[in-house]
Design a protein around this motif. Structure first.
Motif, mmCIF file in Angstrom:
data_model
loop_
_atom_site.group_PDB
_atom_site.id
_atom_site.type_symbol
_atom_site.label_atom_id
_atom_site.label_comp_id
_atom_site.label_asym_id
_atom_site.label_seq_id
_atom_site.Cartn_x
_atom_site.Cartn_y
_atom_site.Cartn_z
ATOM 1 N N ASN A 347 0.817 -1.207 0.000
ATOM 2 C CA ASN A 347 0.000 0.000 0.000
ATOM 3 C C ASN A 347 0.855 1.264 0.000
ATOM 4 O O ASN A 347 0.474 2.277 -0.602
ATOM 5 N N ILE A 348 1.995 1.212 0.650
ATOM 6 C CA ILE A 348 2.921 2.342 0.594
ATOM 7 C C ILE A 348 3.445 2.512 -0.829
ATOM 8 O O ILE A 348 3.523 3.637 -1.352
ATOM 9 N N ARG A 349 3.784 1.401 -1.483
ATOM 10 C CA ARG A 349 4.260 1.482 -2.867
ATOM 11 C C ARG A 349 3.199 2.106 -3.767
ATOM 12 O O ARG A 349 3.490 2.955 -4.615
ATOM 13 N N LYS A 350 1.945 1.693 -3.582
ATOM 14 C CA LYS A 350 0.865 2.246 -4.397
ATOM 15 C C LYS A 350 0.684 3.742 -4.128
ATOM 16 O O LYS A 350 0.426 4.524 -5.054
ATOM 17 N N ALA A 351 0.805 4.131 -2.873
ATOM 18 C CA ALA A 351 0.661 5.542 -2.540
ATOM 19 C C ALA A 351 1.695 6.387 -3.270
ATOM 20 O O ALA A 351 1.372 7.445 -3.846
ATOM 21 N N PHE A 352 2.929 5.931 -3.271
ATOM 22 C CA PHE A 352 3.997 6.680 -3.939
ATOM 23 C C PHE A 352 3.798 6.680 -5.457
ATOM 24 O O PHE A 352 4.026 7.686 -6.125
ATOM 25 N N ALA A 353 3.356 5.549 -6.010
ATOM 26 C CA ALA A 353 3.184 5.454 -7.462
ATOM 27 C C ALA A 353 2.048 6.341 -7.956
ATOM 28 O O ALA A 353 2.176 7.048 -8.967
ATOM 29 N N LEU A 354 0.919 6.354 -7.238
ATOM 30 C CA LEU A 354 -0.248 7.087 -7.707
ATOM 31 C C LEU A 354 -0.128 8.590 -7.504
ATOM 32 O O LEU A 354 -0.871 9.364 -8.114
ATOM 33 N N SER A 355 0.788 9.025 -6.641
ATOM 34 C CA SER A 355 0.899 10.453 -6.350
ATOM 35 C C SER A 355 1.906 11.167 -7.250
ATOM 36 O O SER A 355 2.284 12.307 -6.986
ATOM 37 N N ILE A 356 2.321 10.531 -8.324
ATOM 38 C CA ILE A 356 3.207 11.154 -9.313
ATOM 39 C C ILE A 356 2.364 11.764 -10.429
ATOM 40 O O ILE A 356 1.471 11.103 -10.974
ATOM 41 N N ASP A 392 -3.475 8.569 -13.533
ATOM 42 C CA ASP A 392 -2.314 9.410 -13.291
ATOM 43 C C ASP A 392 -2.654 10.471 -12.250
ATOM 44 O O ASP A 392 -3.777 10.989 -12.198
ATOM 45 N N ASN A 393 -1.680 10.776 -11.380
ATOM 46 C CA ASN A 393 -1.810 11.874 -10.426
ATOM 47 C C ASN A 393 -3.085 11.742 -9.578
ATOM 48 O O ASN A 393 -3.790 12.712 -9.314
ATOM 49 N N ASP A 394 -3.362 10.518 -9.110
ATOM 50 C CA ASP A 394 -4.565 10.235 -8.322
ATOM 51 C C ASP A 394 -4.235 10.417 -6.841
ATOM 52 O O ASP A 394 -4.066 9.446 -6.086
ATOM 53 N N VAL A 395 -4.139 11.659 -6.422
ATOM 54 C CA VAL A 395 -3.632 11.982 -5.085
ATOM 55 C C VAL A 395 -4.570 11.490 -3.989
ATOM 56 O O VAL A 395 -4.118 10.975 -2.955
ATOM 57 N N GLU A 396 -5.875 11.613 -4.185
ATOM 58 C CA GLU A 396 -6.816 11.201 -3.137
ATOM 59 C C GLU A 396 -6.722 9.701 -2.873
ATOM 60 O O GLU A 396 -6.698 9.257 -1.723
ATOM 61 N N THR A 397 -6.671 8.910 -3.926
ATOM 62 C CA THR A 397 -6.522 7.457 -3.746
ATOM 63 C C THR A 397 -5.166 7.145 -3.129
ATOM 64 O O THR A 397 -5.043 6.241 -2.292
ATOM 65 N N ALA A 398 -4.137 7.886 -3.531
ATOM 66 C CA ALA A 398 -2.798 7.680 -2.964
ATOM 67 C C ALA A 398 -2.812 7.889 -1.455
ATOM 68 O O ALA A 398 -2.191 7.122 -0.695
ATOM 69 N N LYS A 399 -3.527 8.905 -0.989
ATOM 70 C CA LYS A 399 -3.596 9.172 0.449
ATOM 71 C C LYS A 399 -4.314 8.040 1.188
ATOM 72 O O LYS A 399 -3.958 7.707 2.330
ATOM 73 N N ILE A 430 13.697 15.454 -12.991
ATOM 74 C CA ILE A 430 12.542 14.605 -12.696
ATOM 75 C C ILE A 430 12.528 14.230 -11.218
ATOM 76 O O ILE A 430 11.484 14.284 -10.556
ATOM 77 N N ALA A 431 13.689 13.866 -10.677
ATOM 78 C CA ALA A 431 13.767 13.474 -9.272
ATOM 79 C C ALA A 431 13.352 14.626 -8.354
ATOM 80 O O ALA A 431 12.643 14.429 -7.351
ATOM 81 N N GLN A 432 13.768 15.845 -8.687
ATOM 82 C CA GLN A 432 13.401 16.989 -7.858
ATOM 83 C C GLN A 432 11.908 17.276 -7.937
ATOM 84 O O GLN A 432 11.280 17.649 -6.936
ATOM 85 N N ALA A 433 11.322 17.093 -9.126
ATOM 86 C CA ALA A 433 9.874 17.278 -9.255
ATOM 87 C C ALA A 433 9.121 16.214 -8.459
ATOM 88 O O ALA A 433 8.156 16.519 -7.747
ATOM 89 N N VAL A 434 9.562 14.947 -8.551
ATOM 90 C CA VAL A 434 8.912 13.866 -7.813
ATOM 91 C C VAL A 434 9.105 14.052 -6.309
ATOM 92 O O VAL A 434 8.197 13.789 -5.505
ATOM 93 N N GLN A 435 10.286 14.506 -5.915
ATOM 94 C CA GLN A 435 10.534 14.819 -4.503
ATOM 95 C C GLN A 435 9.492 15.810 -3.993
ATOM 96 O O GLN A 435 8.919 15.634 -2.907
ATOM 97 N N ASP A 436 9.224 16.848 -4.777
ATOM 98 C CA ASP A 436 8.254 17.863 -4.388
ATOM 99 C C ASP A 436 6.837 17.282 -4.359
ATOM 100 O O ASP A 436 6.039 17.587 -3.461
ATOM 101 N N MET A 437 6.502 16.433 -5.344
ATOM 102 C CA MET A 437 5.183 15.797 -5.378
ATOM 103 C C MET A 437 4.953 14.945 -4.138
ATOM 104 O O MET A 437 3.884 15.006 -3.510
ATOM 105 N N TRP A 438 5.936 14.129 -3.801
ATOM 106 C CA TRP A 438 5.770 13.236 -2.642
ATOM 107 C C TRP A 438 5.702 14.031 -1.341
ATOM 108 O O TRP A 438 4.986 13.670 -0.411
#
Length: 572
Positions: A347-356, A392-399, A430-438
């Motif tokens: 579930n943690i993996r899914k949270a990180f994947a869906l919040s990109i 993509d970018n499904d933040v609510e489900t990620a939470k 890309i890493a800096q953008a993903v860092q900010d997203m997470w």
């Protein structure tokens, strides 16, 4: 996440790229790659009463006169991790090996497999036995004949369990007895590869395999000169008398971490087709520098598949029409170390994947018409992969996944996690953008860890990471090439994830000869993989490059490779 804050980050990154443009260049290729689309322009034989005129040269070059100086300059960015065909597992090494070695078959300019070291072959009625006939005029660079025994020796060397670093051994597992020899202690003598005589090689497969001929064009299937290399463990580390090759080019020199120089192999069986005399492969680990060299005429090519272009330059290059873009069967992703907390929790993996926000990345950072990836297999192989398995970018489900995962781990919040990537302007952005997203979407602090390519591969292979950037480019045009990577721990599977049902489905697919039924089996396997989410796919690649106008017949493969056998420089 807050788009305004990410936009500010992107603006700063692009501004930095502009500031560095006067003194800086791109990323090493992301994986093992296979064949290419390059094609063959045969030079017509001259009649006895015809002189070798400029008109003859122009005709042989497809209408463009050959330049007097056939020296081609290109950047490969980094030191190749290995120039041993049996040990290589990355595209930088493959880009060199594909010029200096040759397998039984080669992928031509039309993307079709054709005879190379093998002059001809036969296939049995049950599609299990292939008999290859090696060319009589196929010779090694030291003058030795290329023999069927050289192929048998090379393939069995990869399958010998004493040789532990052969990450691509599984590419040979379609051969009868190969996996049993490598993993189960069976005799190497029982592997279905036999030199029937000096020029006849018989190969028996475990089951009919429609892509087997394509595999024989891949570098793991290249031969080595048994007479020279047997007993010489370090034969591929430097250019010495033991570094003997059989391709259209030879290595003249190898200045480590600086430059590789290739020369035309005049003893190559198809030498008349080869027009380039010299290829200088530079190792410039900065995309702005390599672009500046291209603009100054010091490089003949810039960008994929051996280099990359600066992110800040992409918009202007697209605007002026100089940027070439083509589809590429490959996926850019973040691998999770599933043996390390917190990514041992699905579930943690899914949270990180869906919040990109993948669409944001490809539109505002990479800008090379990449497709956001919510699946493993690229849409160039399976069209339905454009839609994928999640939004993509499904933040609510990620939470929601995050909350479930924290409860399962007995945590109130996640500790800081480390995001690793290898040196590259694009990977860093890309890493800096993903860092900010997470950080914004999941409330987790993310530290960035950057390493040079060879060091990075060691870190990933030893499991010294939490989540790390990786990419995979197809070795051959079949979905199994992506799915089988994760069949077992080790090799190119850096996630430490494996699943028995997933593995069983892959094995079922190997014996299924009906294409539709086989695809359905592999789709089931992909669905299991995406449900367990050992990686977070980010985007499906494209090739993007610049070429000087005088470079002819050099095409970039949809599989991520490039060959110089058919290339030439025309008169300006």
């Amino acid at each position: 996440m807050k788009w305004k804050s990410w936009s500010l980050l992107l603006a700063l990154l692009l501004a930095l790229g502009v500031l560095l443009a006067a003194c800086s260049g791109d990323e090493p290729a992301d994986s093992d790659e296979g064949g290419t689309d390059d094609g063959n322009t045969e030079e017509p034989a001259e009649s006895e009463d015809t002189e070798g005129t400029e008109e003859d040269a122009e005709a042989s070059a497809g209408g463009d006169g050959l330049a007097a100086d056939q020296t081609f300059d290109i950047n490969i960015r980094t030191e190749p991790p290995s120039l041993h065909p049996g040990l290589a597992s990355d595209t930088t090494s493959g880009a060199v090996l594909d010029q200096i070695f040759e397998g039984l078959m080669r992928i031509n300019q039309d993307g079709e497999v054709e005879e190379a070291m093998a002059e001809s072959y036969e296939v049995s009625d049950d599609l299990l036995t292939y008999t290859f006939h090696i060319r009589e005029d196929a010779v090694w660079s030291n003058g030795d004949p290329v023999t069927a025994g050289d192929f048998e020796y090379a393939w069995k060397w990869v399958l010998n369990p004493d040789n532990a670093d052969t990450d691509y051994a599984y590419q040979l597992y379609i051969i009868k007895g190969a996996q049993a020899a490598k993993e189960e202690g069976a005799s190497i003598d029982d592997v279905g590869v036999t030199a029937k005589d000096e020029k006849t090689l018989e190969v028996v497969l475990e089951q009919p395999t429609p892509y087997f001929l394509d595999l024989t064009a891949f570098y793991t299937y290249y031969p080595v000169n048994q007479k020279v290399v047997e007993g010489a463990a370090d034969w591929a580390q430097n250019v010495t008398d033991t570094y003997v090759t059989n391709g259209p080019f030879l290595i003249e020199s190898w200045a480590h971490k600086d430059q590789i120089v290739l020369k035309k192999n005049t003893e190559y069986w198809d030498a008349d087709t080869v027009k380039l005399e010299t290829i200088n492969m530079y190792m410039i680990d900065d995309e702005n520098t390599s672009l500046e060299m291209f603009n100054n005429g010091e490089l003949d090519w810039a960008g994929d598949p051996t280099d990359a272009l600066p992110l800040s330059a992409i918009p202007s290059l697209k605007a002026d029409g100089s940027l070439n873009i083509s589809p590429l069967a490959g996926v850019y992703y973040y691998a999770f170390n599933t043996e390390a907390e917190p990514f041992n929790n699905v579930n943690i993996r899914k949270a990180f994947a869906l919040s990109i926000n993948r669409e944001g990345i490809v539109q505002s950072i990479t800008q090379r018409e990449e497709i956001p990836a919510m699946a493993l297999v690229p849409p160039s192989i399976w069209e339905e992969s454009e839609e994928g398995y999640f939004k993509d970018n499904d933040v609510e489900t990620a939470k929601e996944y995050l909350a479930t995962g924290l409860e399962e781990l007995g945590l109130e919040e996640l500790p800081a996690i480390s995001l690793s990537y290898n040196t590259s302007e694009a990977h860093a952005a890309i890493a800096q953008a993903v860092q900010d997203m997470w950080r914004q979407n999941l409330g987790v602090e993310v530290t960035l860890n950057n390493e040079e390519w060879n060091v990075y591969l060691d870190s990933m292979g030893s499991g010294n990471f939490q989540t790390g950037r990786m990419g995979w480019l197809a070795d051959f045009n079949d979905a199994i090439n992506f799915i089988e990577i994760f069949q077992s721990v080790g090799g190119n599977n850096y996630t430490n994830w494996e699943d028995e049902e997933y593995s069983d489905l892959i094995e079922q697919s190997r014996t299924e000869i009906d294409p539709d039924a086989r695809k359905e089996i592999l789709k089931q396997a992909e669905a299991i993989f995406m449900e367990d989410m050992p990686i977070a796919p980010v985007y499906f690649y494209t090739n993007s490059w610049l070429s000087q106008d005088y470079v002819k017949d050099l095409e970039v493969s949809g599989l991520g490779g490039v060959q110089f056998k058919w290339a030439y420089l025309a008169e300006e």
